[in-house]
Design a protein around this motif. Structure first.
Motif, PDB file in Angstrom:
ATOM      1  N   LEU A  92      13.655   3.478 -10.043  1.00 59.47           N
ATOM      2  CA  LEU A  92      14.688   2.585  -9.527  1.00 59.47           C
ATOM      3  C   LEU A  92      14.829   2.727  -8.014  1.00 59.47           C
ATOM      4  O   LEU A  92      14.937   1.738  -7.286  1.00 59.47           O
ATOM      5  N   ALA A  93      14.823   3.983  -7.536  1.00 59.79           N
ATOM      6  CA  ALA A  93      14.915   4.204  -6.092  1.00 59.79           C
ATOM      7  C   ALA A  93      13.686   3.658  -5.373  1.00 59.79           C
ATOM      8  O   ALA A  93      13.787   3.092  -4.274  1.00 59.79           O
ATOM      9  N   GLU A  94      12.529   3.805  -5.992  1.00 62.99           N
ATOM     10  CA  GLU A  94      11.308   3.274  -5.416  1.00 62.99           C
ATOM     11  C   GLU A  94      11.352   1.748  -5.354  1.00 62.99           C
ATOM     12  O   GLU A  94      10.951   1.123  -4.357  1.00 62.99           O
ATOM     13  N   SER A  95      11.822   1.130  -6.418  1.00 63.55           N
ATOM     14  CA  SER A  95      11.943  -0.331  -6.435  1.00 63.55           C
ATOM     15  C   SER A  95      12.931  -0.818  -5.384  1.00 63.55           C
ATOM     16  O   SER A  95      12.697  -1.836  -4.713  1.00 63.55           O
ATOM     17  N   THR A  96      14.023  -0.099  -5.216  1.00 67.92           N
ATOM     18  CA  THR A  96      15.007  -0.471  -4.195  1.00 67.92           C
ATOM     19  C   THR A  96      14.422  -0.377  -2.803  1.00 67.92           C
ATOM     20  O   THR A  96      14.651  -1.245  -1.947  1.00 67.92           O
ATOM     21  N   LEU A  97      13.609   0.672  -2.552  1.00 65.46           N
ATOM     22  CA  LEU A  97      12.976   0.824  -1.246  1.00 65.46           C
ATOM     23  C   LEU A  97      11.961  -0.289  -0.995  1.00 65.46           C
ATOM     24  O   LEU A  97      11.898  -0.847   0.110  1.00 65.46           O
ATOM     25  N   ALA A  98      11.166  -0.618  -2.008  1.00 58.37           N
ATOM     26  CA  ALA A  98      10.174  -1.685  -1.839  1.00 58.37           C
ATOM     27  C   ALA A  98      10.860  -3.018  -1.540  1.00 58.37           C
ATOM     28  O   ALA A  98      10.431  -3.778  -0.662  1.00 58.37           O
ATOM     29  N   GLN A  99      11.947  -3.290  -2.271  1.00 64.18           N
ATOM     30  CA  GLN A  99      12.675  -4.529  -2.036  1.00 64.18           C
ATOM     31  C   GLN A  99      13.301  -4.550  -0.638  1.00 64.18           C
ATOM     32  O   GLN A  99      13.350  -5.597   0.022  1.00 64.18           O
ATOM     33  N   SER A 106      19.821  -1.404   4.981  1.00 63.95           N
ATOM     34  CA  SER A 106      19.369  -1.265   3.594  1.00 63.95           C
ATOM     35  C   SER A 106      18.082  -0.469   3.509  1.00 63.95           C
ATOM     36  O   SER A 106      17.922   0.397   2.634  1.00 63.95           O
ATOM     37  N   LEU A 107      17.132  -0.707   4.432  1.00 63.82           N
ATOM     38  CA  LEU A 107      15.868   0.030   4.426  1.00 63.82           C
ATOM     39  C   LEU A 107      16.099   1.507   4.746  1.00 63.82           C
ATOM     40  O   LEU A 107      15.537   2.388   4.072  1.00 63.82           O
ATOM     41  N   GLU A 108      16.910   1.798   5.733  1.00 68.27           N
ATOM     42  CA  GLU A 108      17.153   3.189   6.098  1.00 68.27           C
ATOM     43  C   GLU A 108      17.811   3.951   4.952  1.00 68.27           C
ATOM     44  O   GLU A 108      17.433   5.101   4.657  1.00 68.27           O
ATOM     45  N   ASN A 109      18.795   3.358   4.298  1.00 69.49           N
ATOM     46  CA  ASN A 109      19.473   4.047   3.195  1.00 69.49           C
ATOM     47  C   ASN A 109      18.581   4.164   1.970  1.00 69.49           C
ATOM     48  O   ASN A 109      18.655   5.155   1.238  1.00 69.49           O
ATOM     49  N   ALA A 110      17.721   3.161   1.744  1.00 65.59           N
ATOM     50  CA  ALA A 110      16.816   3.241   0.600  1.00 65.59           C
ATOM     51  C   ALA A 110      15.807   4.364   0.788  1.00 65.59           C
ATOM     52  O   ALA A 110      15.432   5.054  -0.177  1.00 65.59           O
ATOM     53  N   GLU A 111      15.323   4.573   2.017  1.00 67.61           N
ATOM     54  CA  GLU A 111      14.393   5.670   2.274  1.00 67.61           C
ATOM     55  C   GLU A 111      15.069   7.024   2.031  1.00 67.61           C
ATOM     56  O   GLU A 111      14.463   7.925   1.413  1.00 67.61           O
ATOM     57  N   LYS A 112      16.298   7.163   2.473  1.00 66.55           N
ATOM     58  CA  LYS A 112      17.014   8.422   2.248  1.00 66.55           C
ATOM     59  C   LYS A 112      17.304   8.633   0.765  1.00 66.55           C
ATOM     60  O   LYS A 112      17.199   9.758   0.252  1.00 66.55           O
ATOM     61  N   ALA A 113      17.674   7.565   0.080  1.00 65.43           N
ATOM     62  CA  ALA A 113      17.975   7.683  -1.345  1.00 65.43           C
ATOM     63  C   ALA A 113      16.751   8.116  -2.130  1.00 65.43           C
ATOM     64  O   ALA A 113      16.847   8.946  -3.052  1.00 65.43           O
ATOM     65  N   LEU A 114      15.583   7.604  -1.787  1.00 60.56           N
ATOM     66  CA  LEU A 114      14.367   7.975  -2.493  1.00 60.56           C
ATOM     67  C   LEU A 114      14.041   9.449  -2.269  1.00 60.56           C
ATOM     68  O   LEU A 114      13.617  10.155  -3.211  1.00 60.56           O
ATOM     69  N   ARG A 131       0.831  -1.204   0.000  1.00 57.84           N
ATOM     70  CA  ARG A 131       0.000   0.000   0.000  1.00 57.84           C
ATOM     71  C   ARG A 131       0.867   1.256   0.000  1.00 57.84           C
ATOM     72  O   ARG A 131       0.539   2.247  -0.671  1.00 57.84           O
ATOM     73  N   GLN A 132       1.950   1.207   0.745  1.00 56.24           N
ATOM     74  CA  GLN A 132       2.873   2.341   0.716  1.00 56.24           C
ATOM     75  C   GLN A 132       3.482   2.518  -0.673  1.00 56.24           C
ATOM     76  O   GLN A 132       3.640   3.643  -1.163  1.00 56.24           O
ATOM     77  N   THR A 133       3.802   1.407  -1.302  1.00 53.46           N
ATOM     78  CA  THR A 133       4.368   1.483  -2.654  1.00 53.46           C
ATOM     79  C   THR A 133       3.360   2.077  -3.625  1.00 53.46           C
ATOM     80  O   THR A 133       3.714   2.909  -4.485  1.00 53.46           O
ATOM     81  N   VAL A 134       2.087   1.677  -3.508  1.00 58.43           N
ATOM     82  CA  VAL A 134       1.054   2.246  -4.388  1.00 58.43           C
ATOM     83  C   VAL A 134       0.933   3.744  -4.144  1.00 58.43           C
ATOM     84  O   VAL A 134       0.844   4.547  -5.105  1.00 58.43           O
ATOM     85  N   ALA A 135       0.925   4.148  -2.878  1.00 62.18           N
ATOM     86  CA  ALA A 135       0.817   5.582  -2.573  1.00 62.18           C
ATOM     87  C   ALA A 135       2.014   6.349  -3.133  1.00 62.18           C
ATOM     88  O   ALA A 135       1.867   7.463  -3.680  1.00 62.18           O
ATOM     89  N   GLU A 136       3.198   5.764  -3.034  1.00 58.06           N
ATOM     90  CA  GLU A 136       4.389   6.443  -3.557  1.00 58.06           C
ATOM     91  C   GLU A 136       4.366   6.502  -5.072  1.00 58.06           C
ATOM     92  O   GLU A 136       4.779   7.512  -5.681  1.00 58.06           O
ATOM     93  N   GLN A 137       3.884   5.447  -5.714  1.00 56.62           N
ATOM     94  CA  GLN A 137       3.794   5.460  -7.170  1.00 56.62           C
ATOM     95  C   GLN A 137       2.740   6.468  -7.644  1.00 56.62           C
ATOM     96  O   GLN A 137       2.882   7.055  -8.729  1.00 56.62           O
ATOM     97  N   GLU A 138       1.678   6.655  -6.867  1.00 55.44           N
ATOM     98  CA  GLU A 138       0.690   7.681  -7.218  1.00 55.44           C
ATOM     99  C   GLU A 138       1.315   9.071  -7.155  1.00 55.44           C
ATOM    100  O   GLU A 138       1.054   9.936  -8.003  1.00 55.44           O
ATOM    101  N   LYS A 139       2.159   9.281  -6.141  1.00 53.12           N
ATOM    102  CA  LYS A 139       2.868  10.564  -6.065  1.00 53.12           C
ATOM    103  C   LYS A 139       3.821  10.731  -7.241  1.00 53.12           C
ATOM    104  O   LYS A 139       3.949  11.833  -7.793  1.00 53.12           O
TER     105      LYS A 139
END
Length: 475
Positions: A436-443, A409-417, A199-207
């Protein structure tokens, strides 16, 4: 025709082969019509009438399963009382306890009573008839084995060892049910966390799509970037829809493990991404392996099976030895026209097997071979148990070792996005960079969730392999 000839004709008609038009078989080939209703060809389904016992009633669920959050300990306690697997194992143990009583009953004498009643009249060839005689003869019989060279003791030992097997089997069933509940519980928590992540990924993709549309209207993004943002949003929604069904399936597994219908929904607290993994174990793998040799119920059941086989060897050997039994009989007869009379007897019976056609010889050989087989199976069970503890221990250690990396990995992916999105708004990054950054965060979210779930499942599996609870059981 004489009456005797009529009787012979009736008997001939009775036994004559009568053909059945439907099947072409004679009446004597199937006198009870057992083939009636069977398929006419091998490929046809059987549609006969079966008088089957009714199915058990559906388990009654509490009305407040969704009214509050249930802990793993509460669900496990409910499952141990309502899961059919534990009930079947308990019934098996009770049956084996009764079998021990059957074996122990051989130490006691047996007393039987029978009564015969008759009415008799005889007619001589000269036409004289003897008066009718009515008689009643009650009789009491006693039988008791005095000595059998350990045959009864061996059978009692075998029955007692079988009770041990049933007891350890019940313990194994209890641990299996507890592990299945824990595994299903953690799976539901993980799938719920994955659903929230989707759901977070969907919300981020909508943004991302909103940003791409704004940049496209401002002439700062191409139509291709807009299509890519739309495609990414469609994929995220598709993954969300699939995860919703995966969650419903895992909830059904948990309800079934607890002993409820699969449609029952159980209230659980959500798994937080900031929840820590279970703490490490103070015991080394070798220590847990030694504990498993004493606590693992499957291994103990194999040891009990060896005890059963050894008792059967003693029983087979004793069955070929002499036995001494005491027997007694007392009878009383009532007959009209005569005074009542009684009879009694008391004696000893010595039974000596001289030759049984080598039956006893092969019984001993069979029992000894089965004991050797039980010894080999015990060695195999021991090896399997120790190997399972070793593997589960290092599997658990592996999940703990990978947790810091998953968290980082999660903390750095959030900052990278955040950085890439800021760059994308000012035209310093492309939509491909954002996706790509969004995909990395989801993973990274998926990896952390799976790591948390796997760590608790691995701990529960290690506890089952050892045969005792270890560490924390609830995140």
């Amino acid at each position: 025709m004489k009456p005797g000839r009529w009787s012979l004709l009736g008997l001939a008609l009775t036994v004559a082969p009568v053909s059945l038009p439907a099947t072409g078989e004679s009446l004597l080939a199937d006198p009870f019509a057992t083939t009636h209703g069977l398929p006419a060809a091998p490929g046809e389904l059987w549609r006969g009438e079966a008088h089957l016992p009714p199915l058990p009633k559906a388990p009654a669920a509490k009305a407040d399963w969704l009214g509050r959050d249930w802990s793993l300990a509460e669900l496990t306690d409910y499952a141990l009382s309502h899961n059919p697997q534990t009930a079947a194992a308990w019934d098996g143990l009770r049956a084996q306890a009764a079998a021990l009583g059957v074996a122990q009953s051989a130490w006691l004498p047996t007393v039987t009573m029978n009564t015969s009643a008759s009415r008799r009249q005889a007619v001589s060839t000269a036409g004289f008839s003897v008066p009718v005689r009515n008689s009643v003869s009650p009789n009491l019989t006693l039988s008791y084995t005095l000595w059998d060279f350990g045959l009864r003791r061996a059978k009692v030992d075998a029955a007692r060892a079988q009770e041990w097997v049933a007891g350890f089997t019940q313990n194994q069933s209890i641990q299996a049910v507890a592990f299945s509940v824990a595994q299903a519980y953690y799976q539901v928590l993980g799938n719920r966390a994955l659903l929230l992540a989707d759901r977070q990924t969907v919300a981020e993709q909508e943004k991302n799509l909103e940003a791409a549309e704004l940049l496209h209207r401002a002439g700062q993004a191409t139509i291709g970037a807009l299509y890519q943002a739309r495609a990414a949003l469609a994929q995220a929604r598709s993954a969300l829809a699939a995860q919703e069904q995966t969650l419903r399936g895992s909830e059904g597994n948990l309800a079934a493990a607890v002993g409820l219908g699969p449609a029952t929904r159980i209230g659980l607290a959500d798994l937080r991404l900031d929840a820590p993994p279970p703490p490490g174990l103070a015991q080394a793998a070798e220590t847990l392996m030694q504990a498993a040799e004493k606590a693992n119920p499957a291994l103990q059941a194999s040891r009990a099976q060896l005890a059963v086989a050894e008792a059967n060897v003693r029983s087979a050997r004793a069955s070929g030895l002499p036995s001494l039994a005491l027997s007694g009989n007392y009878g009383y007869q009532f007959q009209n026209g005569f005074a009542p009379g009684d009879t009694w007897s008391l004696g000893l019976t010595l039974t000596v097997p001289l030759f049984t056609g080598f039956n006893h010889h092969y019984q001993v050989r069979q029992a000894q071979a089965q004991a050797d087989q039980a010894q080999a199976q015990l060695s195999q069970s021991q090896s399997t148990t120790l190997t399972q503890v070793w593997q589960d221990y290092h599997n658990f250690q592996g999940t703990l070792a990978s947790y810091p990396g998953a968290r980082s990995s999660l903390e750095n992916a959030e900052k990278a996005l955040e950085v890439v999105r800021a760059q994308y708004r000012v035209g310093q990054a492309t939509i491909q960079d954002v996706l790509l950054a969004e995909s990395t965060l989801a993973q990274a979210r998926y990896t952390l969730i799976q790591n948390l779930v796997s760590s608790y499942v691995a701990l529960a599996q290690l506890s089952q392999a050892v045969g005792m609870p270890l560490g924390e059981v609830q995140p």
